[in-house]
Motif scaffolding. Structure first.
Motif, PDB file in Angstrom:
ATOM      1  N   SER A  91       4.255  -5.214   1.529  1.00 29.68           N
ATOM      2  CA  SER A  91       3.248  -6.177   1.498  1.00 29.68           C
ATOM      3  C   SER A  91       2.042  -5.748   2.139  1.00 29.68           C
TER       4      SER A  91
ATOM      5  N   HIS B  84       2.131  -2.443  -9.767  1.00 32.38           N
ATOM      6  CA  HIS B  84       3.151  -3.579  -9.345  1.00 32.38           C
ATOM      7  C   HIS B  84       4.490  -3.253  -9.616  1.00 32.38           C
TER       8      HIS B  84
ATOM      9  N   SER C 285       0.986  -2.825   2.642  1.00 31.57           N
ATOM     10  CA  SER C 285       0.203  -1.541   1.660  1.00 31.57           C
ATOM     11  C   SER C 285      -0.344  -2.248   0.255  1.00 31.57           C
ATOM     12  N   LYS C 286      -0.303  -3.404   0.055  1.00 28.56           N
ATOM     13  CA  LYS C 286      -0.718  -4.051  -1.107  1.00 28.56           C
ATOM     14  C   LYS C 286      -2.206  -4.312  -0.682  1.00 28.56           C
TER      15      LYS C 286
ATOM     16  N   GLU D 245      -5.763  -2.659  -1.366  1.00 30.26           N
ATOM     17  CA  GLU D 245      -6.079  -2.797  -2.949  1.00 30.26           C
ATOM     18  C   GLU D 245      -7.715  -2.892  -2.762  1.00 30.26           C
TER      19      GLU D 245
ATOM     20  N   PHE E 191       5.802  -1.018  -6.594  1.00 29.41           N
ATOM     21  CA  PHE E 191       5.972  -1.741  -5.194  1.00 29.41           C
ATOM     22  C   PHE E 191       7.320  -2.154  -5.230  1.00 29.41           C
TER      23      PHE E 191
ATOM     24  N   CYS F 265      -6.752 -11.512  -2.847  1.00 26.89           N
ATOM     25  CA  CYS F 265      -5.524 -11.128  -1.912  1.00 26.89           C
ATOM     26  C   CYS F 265      -4.996 -12.270  -1.104  1.00 26.89           C
TER      27      CYS F 265
ATOM     28  N   ILE G 125      -2.855  -0.283  -8.261  1.00 29.05           N
ATOM     29  CA  ILE G 125      -3.562  -1.579  -8.613  1.00 29.05           C
ATOM     30  C   ILE G 125      -4.972  -1.749  -8.095  1.00 29.05           C
TER      31      ILE G 125
ATOM     32  N   VAL H 161      -0.959   2.168  -4.693  1.00 27.51           N
ATOM     33  CA  VAL H 161      -1.860   1.394  -4.167  1.00 27.51           C
ATOM     34  C   VAL H 161      -3.223   1.539  -4.911  1.00 27.51           C
TER      35      VAL H 161
END
Length: 297
Positions: A247, A231, A249-250, A253, A234, A104, A19, A16
């Protein structure tokens, strides 16, 4: 490595942060957007090449890649090149908070692309989640248009186009990954992406050099932190954690990037930006959960 396998949540945190640094690092580059993107991809390819060519299993798979797969990887690389060029430029035109929140929405465009071009189906609840996400994007656009001027709105549009471009990349990945490993797929995509960015630079009449060591260092940091420690991490975590959790968790960002931007660039989001960002994240999280439950994709 065994310690990390036992504590994948620690790895997620690293991912995290990795990114989230992308939108921040781009601001420190003195090179044009396409050049900064090219630096990132060229360094990524340089760092990946010893890994790909150093293992016989990867070399064998690379040599056995079919023409159709190679062509799809090239198309995916073109889409990714436009994603980086558009998104990096949006970070110069609008706030980090707005740009990262809008980009996002990728998962929403993936869903729509899956529905229209791959004969998939979207249920009523999924459609509602998409509508919520679009509403959040419109709130951010309205806020930027009324307080940030036309430049900020232009940056929002670029970020939206970047989200659509990376959605094309993701849709192709869904198809190619049925027969190709993550390592070989990403390597071929990154090679083609870097080539497209270099061509894009020359078409624009720009030079690939002459922007100082600062821009080169930004490219290295983007490749290492945002790509490899971002990336790629992940993808590694999918072996130990559910796809839905990874997903979700992304989606941290925009929050982390906005905090960085507030301290480093004194970018304090307006009330409507915050509300719009929360709505976007809520819509994307809701869609992700519905997708898992209903097997939308």
């Amino acid at each position: 490595m065994k310690y990390l396998e036992k504590h994948p949540l620690l790895v997620i945190v690293i991912g995290v942060i990795g990114i989230s640094m992308s939108g921040i690092l781009v601001r420190y580059s003195q090179a044009p957007s396409a050049v900064t993107a090219a630096y990132r991809l060229l360094w990524t390819v340089l760092l990946m090449t010893p890994v790909v060519l150093g293992k016989s299993v990867h070399r064998k798979e690379l040599c056995a890649v079919k023409h159709r797969t190679a062509l799809l990887c090239c198309v995916s690389g073109v889409a990714l090149a436009f994603h980086f060029a558009l998104w990096f430029e949006s970070l110069y035109q609008t706030s980090v908070a707005s740009s990262t929140a809008i980009v996002c929405t990728e998962v929403i465009w993936v869903a729509l692309g899956y529905c229209f071009f791959m004969k998939g189906k979207i249920g009523v609840r999924a459609a509602a989640a998409i509508a919520v996400t679009v509403a959040g994007s419109l709130l951010i656009a309205f806020s930027d248009a009324s307080t940030g001027g036309g430049g900020h709105l232009f940056g929002d549009i670029l970020s939206l186009l970047a989200a659509i471009a990376v959605a094309i990349y993701t849709l192709i990945e869904k198809e190619v990954r049925k027969t190709t490993s993550t390592t070989i797929y990403t390597y071929l995509v990154y090679v083609s992406c870097s080539a497209v960015l270099v061509v894009m630079i020359f078409i624009q009449g720009e030079s690939l050099t002459g922007y100082g060591m600062n821009s080169v260092i930004v490219g290295v940091l983007l490749a290492f932190f945002s790509t490899i420690l971002g990336h790629s991490i992940f993808s590694w975590c999918l072996r130990y954690l559910s796809p839905a959790f990874v997903s979700a968790s992304k989606l941290c960002e925009p929050v982390v990037a906005s905090v960085f931007a507030a301290f480093l660039f004194d970018e304090i989001p307006a009330a409507l930006q915050v509300v719009g960002g929360v709505i976007i994240l809520g819509g994307v999280i809701g869609y992700s959960r519905i997708e898992e439950e209903e097997d939308v994709s």
